[in-house]
Design an enzyme around this catalytic site. Structure first.
Site, PDB file in Angstrom:
ATOM      1  N   GLN A 151       0.810  -1.213   0.000  1.00 17.61           N
ATOM      2  CA  GLN A 151       0.000   0.000   0.000  1.00 17.61           C
ATOM      3  C   GLN A 151       0.847   1.268   0.000  1.00 17.61           C
ATOM      4  O   GLN A 151       2.020   1.247   0.379  1.00 17.61           O
ATOM      5  CB  GLN A 151      -0.920  -0.005   1.229  1.00 17.61           C
ATOM      6  CG  GLN A 151      -1.962  -1.096   1.149  1.00 17.61           C
ATOM      7  CD  GLN A 151      -2.468  -1.498   2.533  1.00 17.61           C
ATOM      8  OE1 GLN A 151      -1.697  -1.946   3.374  1.00 17.61           O
ATOM      9  NE2 GLN A 151      -3.752  -1.326   2.754  1.00 17.61           N
ATOM     10  N   TYR A 337      18.690 -19.777  43.220  1.00 10.30           N
ATOM     11  CA  TYR A 337      18.501 -21.203  42.945  1.00 10.30           C
ATOM     12  C   TYR A 337      19.111 -21.568  41.608  1.00 10.30           C
ATOM     13  O   TYR A 337      19.793 -22.567  41.455  1.00 10.30           O
ATOM     14  CB  TYR A 337      17.012 -21.550  42.894  1.00 10.30           C
ATOM     15  CG  TYR A 337      16.256 -21.318  44.162  1.00 10.30           C
ATOM     16  CD1 TYR A 337      16.269 -22.277  45.167  1.00 10.30           C
ATOM     17  CD2 TYR A 337      15.516 -20.170  44.356  1.00 10.30           C
ATOM     18  CE1 TYR A 337      15.559 -22.076  46.340  1.00 10.30           C
ATOM     19  CE2 TYR A 337      14.809 -19.958  45.525  1.00 10.30           C
ATOM     20  CZ  TYR A 337      14.829 -20.915  46.510  1.00 10.30           C
ATOM     21  OH  TYR A 337      14.135 -20.718  47.662  1.00 10.30           O
ATOM     22  N   GLY A 450       7.344 -26.579  49.709  1.00  9.85           N
ATOM     23  CA  GLY A 450       6.794 -26.811  48.376  1.00  9.85           C
ATOM     24  C   GLY A 450       7.796 -27.473  47.459  1.00  9.85           C
ATOM     25  O   GLY A 450       7.437 -28.288  46.612  1.00  9.85           O
ATOM     26  N   ASN A 486       7.438 -25.013  41.395  1.00  4.53           N
ATOM     27  CA  ASN A 486       8.671 -25.014  42.165  1.00  4.53           C
ATOM     28  C   ASN A 486       9.932 -24.752  41.387  1.00  4.53           C
ATOM     29  O   ASN A 486      10.214 -25.399  40.393  1.00  4.53           O
ATOM     30  CB  ASN A 486       8.825 -26.344  42.901  1.00  4.53           C
ATOM     31  CG  ASN A 486       7.886 -26.407  44.063  1.00  4.53           C
ATOM     32  OD1 ASN A 486       7.741 -25.416  44.777  1.00  4.53           O
ATOM     33  ND2 ASN A 486       7.221 -27.511  44.239  1.00  4.53           N
TER      34      ASN A 486
END
Lengths: 555, 253
Positions: A151, A337, A450, A486
């Protein structure tokens, strides 16, 4: 093995600047002054507070005004590199390489061209040749970043802001590949070892696929669900231009449908409403697929352990630091972690101990029978070795000061060893859970509530492969029910599943298209050298995409 | 048929024996020190000594609860009877031969106490219960062989230390320095478990010797008693893993 030098000793010696076997902590009470990065943060905190009139970073807010750094704020060494950096440098907010790692996945979609070519040839009677394909590639590499091809009077994106956006193609057909211009081709023969290339080409066959990477800025402003939509719009426009079609004719809808649905491959699947994420977001990225995104088995075909460890490094950063740590949880704690699994050569040491054990006992990688007896044998030995290192090296225990770090790394070394021994991902996973049970008994502790939960019940669903009970590990992902909550597991699972396939020399883990797409050396992030790239990011030497300085005031 | 005798833990090593003792409610914990009720309350930091317990409901005997067979079966704890609020006590145990570990403490709670909600983490162990019950448990734990003044510590927050090398004075690292070693060789709490300074120092006695620690510890360590030496424990865990794997879905790997 007795007498073999521990891979982590060098890092521990430099981190603590003391005998790594020493049992007494001599340096205490130093505060943040020991850390260049914390001091930098403090300086910026003061500056920001002054400039904006709202208080910010203030490291004196622990109870009693006691700052961090009452013990050594130890640096970290991305494993296998020579780089030492501060822990802060491994948070993804502070590490441009980590950001780009995820950006490059999120902005990728793989789109087949065969459907479009069938529409052109059979429905419209157009001719598709290598020449027209090359011309289409020229047009799509103009259009995909956000430029007009059909266009008039269109707004367009500044090329300098979207220079990371491009499209390449690949095929298992050597003759067709030879006809594609080099600039547009991901060359399987050049990028992969011969046996891997053969497997990949057989799996892909004569089909032709586009690896589409939309601009980083776009997925950052929108989300992963945008990738396929952005891509499909530009592909449709490029088809109109390349094959001189009518912009409104019905066949164009077929191109859009193929690019959005029929021939489009997401990197990650959409998640259910309670997780509320679209496609190409981390929670839907299957573990097996990450083993294909990571390319280290292409670079280290004879060292499946090394390749698996790169997958772990990728996975823990993506799933723990970004997905669970920020998308799902928020905060900064998850980085601790994750880094345990890719720093200081610790997981490497545990894993190569397993490799040595396997070679000695079973005569080589993937030579052991995939039985529970093998899991119990290899799993117990590597578990006890890993845990005993924490007894022998107090600084190692101090390095992995959280039980979840020790559990994740110990179980990963154990499980990857079981995968490598058997060439079987489910056997690897079984080794993971055996480690967790033994670890808990030896130390009388594991992770946090957990964290432990999924590992207490994991043995029972390890060999469950029906959809509502479990799945082959390669097909499990971050949203697998027990795994959805976890930290310290998901990235390791990706490494375990990949290890089984790398062990037997598979060209891919789950999807050959993904394997080839991410072998592309033009990508900003080098997926064959994950830890090296993280290290570059930590040193502030990684140049990411998503540039904005062209449109903001100079600082 | 032979009478069933509870086996609280597998294994024949000293570690297994110690774990069995702590888990067995019939085993009387060895008392090693005296900590007054007032001092327990101070270290806990939930209420001032002598202050009335805060309650969340009236005493049970005033509540006119409906008849219920479970209520008849279960004798309420003293704290529940009185309507006490729920509070906590939390301990950190060094991995360098502390007498307790988080899981051992949790298992102890289940076997020795009622009305408890216990949680295990790697660096701390918590139990929540009615306030006066918490005080009694804390007193039991502080005064008995489960506690070692240098290697165990009550820490409500900022618990970092269980896996760190010991300080030069033998104490477990604590960023907030809640305890200190006195010139008389006793360990004193100078802050409560959350880290607020106390108005007085509270003695919890002298640390054990290295030999005494190894005699009392419940952690398997290579430089003490390694888990490899207790084959029964290892084989028991392997048996659990195999049984869970095989019985679950019976795949024949």
């Amino acid at each position: 093995m007795a007498g073999v030098e521990k891979r982590f000793v060098e890092a521990l010696s430099k981190k603590f600047e003391e005998d790594p076997k020493g049992k007494v902590m001599k340096h205490v009470g130093m505060g943040i002054e020991q850390s260049e990065r914390k001091m930098e943060f403090k300086k910026w905190g003061d500056k920001i507070t002054k400039e904006r009139g709202i208080s910010g970073y203030d490291p004196m807010l622990h109870l009693g005004g006691i700052p961090l750094g009452q013990r050594v704020l130890m640096p970290y060494k991305p494993s296998t590199t020579e780089t030492y950096c501060e822990g802060d440098d491994l948070h993804f907010v502070n590490n441009a390489a980590m950001q780009q790692f995820w950006d490059d996945i999120r902005r990728t979609t793989i789109v087949g061209l065969d459907t479009a070519h069938n529409v052109l040839e059979r429905r419209l009677g157009k001719e598709v040749t290598p020449e027209t394909i090359n011309e289409y590639m020229h047009i799509i590499n103009h259009a995909m970043p956000g430029a007009a091809v059909v266009q008039e009077h269109m707004v367009e994106t500044h090329p300098g802001l979207v220079d990371d956006c491009y499209v390449k193609v690949f095929t298992g057909d050597d003759e067709l590949a030879d006809e594609i211009e080099d600039q547009y081709l991901i060359d399987i023969n050049k990028l992969f070892p011969e046996d891997q290339a053969k497997q990949l080409k057989e799996a892909i066959g004569k089909s032709l696929w586009q690896a589409v990477h939309i601009p980083t800025t776009v997925v950052r402003t929108c989300d992963g669900g945008t990738t396929k939509r952005w891509s499909a719009m530009q592909i449709s426009m490029a088809m109109i231009d390349a094959y001189h079609l009518c912009a409104g004719e019905a066949a164009v809808a077929d191109f859009a449908y193929a690019a959005k649905h029929a021939a489009a491959l997401d990197m990650a699947s959409i998640l259910p409403a309670r997780r509320a994420r679209g496609p190409n977001e981390p929670g839907g990225l299957q573990f097996g697929l990450l083993g294909d995104i990571i390319q280290a088995n292409r670079i280290h075909p004879d060292d499946p352990a090394r390749a698996s460890l790169e997958v772990v490094a990728a996975g823990v950063m993506l799933y723990d630091q970004i997905w669970l740590g920020s998308y799902m949880s928020g905060g900064v704690g998850f980085t601790q972690y994750a880094t345990a699994a890719y720093t200081d050569d610790i997981l490497d040491d545990f894993t190569y101990y397993g490799v040595d054990y396997i070679n000695k006992k079973y005569g080589g990688i993937a030579e052991a029978p995939a039985t529970m007896d093998t899991v119990l044998d290899v799993g117990t030995e590597v578990t006890l070795y890993a845990l005993e290192q924490y007894d022998d090296y107090p600084t190692l225990l101090e390095d992995h000061f959280g039980g979840s770090q020790r559990a994740g790394v110990g179980a990963a070394g154990t499980a990857i060893s079981c995968s490598l021994a058997t060439g079987h991902a489910q056997a690897g996973l079984s080794g993971w859970y055996l480690h967790m049970l033994l670890h808990k008994e030896k130390h009388g502790r594991l992770g946090f509530y957990g964290y432990d939960l999924q590992d207490q019940c994991g043995s029972t669903n390890t060999f469950s492969i029906r959809g509502d009970e479990g799945e082959p590990l390669e097909l499990r992902g971050p949203n697998y029910p027990n795994y959805a909550m976890n930290v310290g597991h998901q990235g390791e699972y990706a490494g375990i599943s990949a290890a089984a396939h790398y062990a037997v020399g598979d060209g891919y883990v789950l999807n050959p298209l993904v394997k080839v797409a991410f072998a592309d050396p033009s990508l900003k992030f080098d997926y064959s050298r994950v830890r090296e790239e993280y290290a570059k990011g930590a040193l502030r030497e990684f140049s990411p995409a998503g540039e904005r300085s062209l449109i903001i005031p100079a600082k | 048929m032979a009478e069933y005798k509870k086996q609280y833990y597998p294994g024949k090593s000293k570690i297994s024996e110690n774990r069995k003792n702590l888990l067995d409610p019939e085993y009387e914990l060895e008392k090693q020190r005296e900590v007054s009720d007032e001092d327990v309350a101070l270290i806990l930091g939930h209420r001032a000594p002598g202050e009335a317990y805060k309650s969340v409901h009236p005493p049970l005997e005033e509540m006119q609860e409906p008849d219920c067979p479970i209520r008849e079966l279960v004798e309420p704890t003293e704290g529940a009877k009185a309507g006490d609020r729920v509070r906590y006590t939390q301990f950190t145990d060094s991995m360098y031969f502390a007498p307790a570990t988080p899981y051992v403490r949790a298992w102890m709670m289940h076997n020795r106490y009622r009305g408890v909600d216990t949680g295990t983490l790697s660096g701390r162990w918590i139990v929540e219960a009615r306030e006066r019950d918490v005080e009694q448990m804390t007193k039991d734990l502080l005064e008995s062989e489960v506690y070692e003044p240098a290697l165990c510590s009550m820490r409500g927050a900022t618990v970092h230390g269980h896996s760190l090398r010991l300080l030069e004075n033998g104490l477990m690292f604590d960023m907030l320095r809640r305890t200190e070693l006195g010139e008389d060789g006793n360990v004193y709490y100078v802050k409560n478990q959350i880290g607020e300074p106390l108005d007085k120092k509270i003695s919890v006695g002298k640390p054990l010797t290295e030999d005494e620690r190894k005699e009392k510890t419940t952690i398997f360590r290579k430089d003490g008693i390694g888990i490899r030496s207790d084959e029964e424990v290892v084989q028991f865990v392997q048996r659990i893993h195999r049984s869970r794997s095989m019985a679950g879905y019976q795949l024949k790997i």
